[in-house]
Design a protein around this motif. Structure first.
Motif, PDB file in Angstrom:
ATOM      1  N   THR A  54       0.832  -1.210   0.000  1.00 52.60           N
ATOM      2  CA  THR A  54       0.000   0.000   0.000  1.00 52.60           C
ATOM      3  C   THR A  54       0.864   1.257   0.000  1.00 52.60           C
ATOM      4  O   THR A  54       0.600   2.207  -0.738  1.00 52.60           O
ATOM      5  N   ASP A  55       1.909   1.254   0.830  1.00 54.17           N
ATOM      6  CA  ASP A  55       2.823   2.411   0.892  1.00 54.17           C
ATOM      7  C   ASP A  55       3.553   2.638  -0.423  1.00 54.17           C
ATOM      8  O   ASP A  55       3.794   3.768  -0.811  1.00 54.17           O
ATOM      9  N   SER A  56       3.888   1.559  -1.115  1.00 53.41           N
ATOM     10  CA  SER A  56       4.638   1.707  -2.367  1.00 53.41           C
ATOM     11  C   SER A  56       3.762   2.219  -3.493  1.00 53.41           C
ATOM     12  O   SER A  56       4.256   2.793  -4.470  1.00 53.41           O
ATOM     13  N   VAL A  57       2.453   2.066  -3.385  1.00 54.74           N
ATOM     14  CA  VAL A  57       1.525   2.561  -4.413  1.00 54.74           C
ATOM     15  C   VAL A  57       1.359   4.065  -4.286  1.00 54.74           C
ATOM     16  O   VAL A  57       1.220   4.777  -5.264  1.00 54.74           O
TER      17      VAL A  57
END
Length: 58
Positions: A54-57
């Motif tokens: 989620t953080d990388s998106v």
């Protein structure tokens, strides 16, 4: 350590725990406390994997 490597390592550990859980469930003398701990560790890894994805998106 790259994000991709870390994510792959978490997924490898998650899969290993899943295999351990499946194997433990096939034994007649299953240790419920140990099985619960394996499931808890697997859930912690899954939560971390989801958080990283989620953080990388974003």
């Amino acid at each position: 350590m790259s994000m991709e490597w870390h994510l792959a390592e978490l997924e490898r550990r998650h899969n290993a725990l899943e295999s351990q859980i499946e194997e433990a469930q096939h034994h007649p003398s299953i240790d419920v406390v140990a099985l619960t701990e394996l499931k808890r560790r697997k859930l912690v890894l899954k939560d971390e994997i989801v958080r990283l994805k989620t953080d990388s998106v974003h």
